[in-house]
Design an enzyme around this catalytic site. Structure first.
Site, PDB file in Angstrom:
ATOM      1  N   ALA A 159       6.757   2.638   2.599  1.00 26.80           N
ATOM      2  CA  ALA A 159       7.681   3.649   2.076  1.00 26.80           C
ATOM      3  C   ALA A 159       9.111   3.355   2.533  1.00 26.80           C
ATOM      4  O   ALA A 159      10.065   3.454   1.752  1.00 26.80           O
ATOM      5  CB  ALA A 159       7.245   5.045   2.521  1.00 26.80           C
ATOM      6  N   TYR A 160       9.259   2.974   3.791  1.00 27.55           N
ATOM      7  CA  TYR A 160      10.571   2.615   4.332  1.00 27.55           C
ATOM      8  C   TYR A 160      11.176   1.467   3.534  1.00 27.55           C
ATOM      9  O   TYR A 160      12.330   1.524   3.097  1.00 27.55           O
ATOM     10  CB  TYR A 160      10.416   2.239   5.808  1.00 27.55           C
ATOM     11  CG  TYR A 160      11.699   1.908   6.525  1.00 27.55           C
ATOM     12  CD1 TYR A 160      12.440   2.912   7.121  1.00 27.55           C
ATOM     13  CD2 TYR A 160      12.151   0.590   6.625  1.00 27.55           C
ATOM     14  CE1 TYR A 160      13.620   2.608   7.805  1.00 27.55           C
ATOM     15  CE2 TYR A 160      13.319   0.280   7.303  1.00 27.55           C
ATOM     16  CZ  TYR A 160      14.043   1.287   7.890  1.00 27.55           C
ATOM     17  OH  TYR A 160      15.212   0.998   8.556  1.00 27.55           O
ATOM     18  N   GLY A 161      10.383   0.408   3.319  1.00 34.74           N
ATOM     19  CA  GLY A 161      10.874  -0.737   2.562  1.00 34.74           C
ATOM     20  C   GLY A 161      11.259  -0.385   1.144  1.00 34.74           C
ATOM     21  O   GLY A 161      12.269  -0.870   0.609  1.00 34.74           O
ATOM     22  N   LYS A 177      14.618   1.515   1.139  1.00 35.72           N
ATOM     23  CA  LYS A 177      15.727   0.613   1.443  1.00 35.72           C
ATOM     24  C   LYS A 177      15.999  -0.337   0.278  1.00 35.72           C
ATOM     25  O   LYS A 177      17.151  -0.668  -0.011  1.00 35.72           O
ATOM     26  CB  LYS A 177      15.425  -0.170   2.720  1.00 35.72           C
ATOM     27  CG  LYS A 177      15.416   0.689   3.986  1.00 35.72           C
ATOM     28  CD  LYS A 177      16.780   1.265   4.305  1.00 35.72           C
ATOM     29  CE  LYS A 177      16.849   1.817   5.709  1.00 35.72           C
ATOM     30  NZ  LYS A 177      18.196   2.314   6.071  1.00 35.72           N
TER      31      LYS A 177
END
Length: 259
Positions: free
Chosen positions: A163-165, A168
């Site tokens: 999810a972070y990737g 970003k």
């Protein structure tokens, strides 16, 4: 008679707004930008951290103020940017650094609540911030620059932080789109994509995932983690007039991890 040369700071005379400025890369950026001549306004959710960093900067002779800001709230972001203009009469540059993370693990282990939270802060937050900052630059300085902090993990598969990737990578796309949209006005939009950086957020990941530091260092040609100041240096250059023909770029600050 002695000739003396005065070297100006990268950001002399500029008013800089920095999100996530209470710790990590944001705090390092606030200190660096002030040393490079900017008047800095620090924004984040935790006022005690902001006050500590701002006081350090002022004690070193810099100009620093702070404002509490929630990156998940459009009105809060707008108010923080407006406060910057109220203090200094203008906005020249902004570093959208603030972010959050969720526990590492495969995609099917990410809860819907965690996904929504990371979307609010890490993707919607930079979008709302850019909208507010562009309006302020347009109304005051006229031209300027914005840098978004993304991640080397946005440039490749990110199975442990999916999810972070994803968020970003979304910011990389917003950066490219904004660069095309606002370039004709003289507003440059770029991003930095840090590799492994020794921040508090990364420290939490190291604690929860034994061996991750050694594994990431093994994937990095320079063989080590970055200090937050090293990422801040890249952001400072992108915000400065010395990068005046650079826009729409995602600059890897990753020790060669993605090659």
């Amino acid at each position: 008679m002695t000739n003396s040369t005065t070297v100006s700071g990268l950001l002399d005379g500029k008013v800089a707004f920095i999100t996530g400025a209470g710790r990590g890369i944001g705090a390092a950026a606030a200190r660096l930008f002030a040393r490079e001549g900017a008047r800095v306004v620090l924004a984040a959710r935790t006022e005690t951290q902001l006050k500590t960093v701002a006081e350090e900067i002022r004690a070193s002779g810099g100009i620093a103020d702070h404002v509490v800001c929630d990156l998940g709230d459009a009105a809060s972001i707008r108010a923080a940017v407006d406060h910057t203009v109220d203090l200094h009469g203008r906005l020249d540059v902004a570093f959208n650094n603030g972010a959050t993370n969720v526990p590492p693990g495969p995609m099917d282990h990410v809860t819907e609540a965690d996904f929504d939270h990371i979307y609010e802060v890490n993707l919607k937050g930079p979008w709302l911030s850019m909208v507010a900052e562009i309006a302020a630059i347009r109304a005051t300085a006229g031209t300027g620059a914005i840098v978004n902090n993304t991640s080397v993990g946005s440039l490749m598969a990110n199975p442990e932080l999916p999810a972070y990737g994803a968020m970003k990578r979304g910011v990389n796309s917003l950066t490219a789109s904004a660069a095309v949209t606002y370039g004709p006005e003289g507003i440059r939009i770029n991003a930095v994509a840090p590799g492994t950086t020794m921040t508090e957020m990364f420290g939490d990941w190291v604690e929860s995932s034994p061996g991750i530091l050694e594994r990431l260092n093994a994937q990095t040609p320079l063989g080590r983690v970055a200090e937050p100041e090293e990422v801040a240096e890249a952001a400072a250059w992108l915000l400065s007039d010395r990068s005046s023909y650079v826009t729409g770029t995602v600059l890897r600050v990753d020790g060669g991890m993605v090659s």
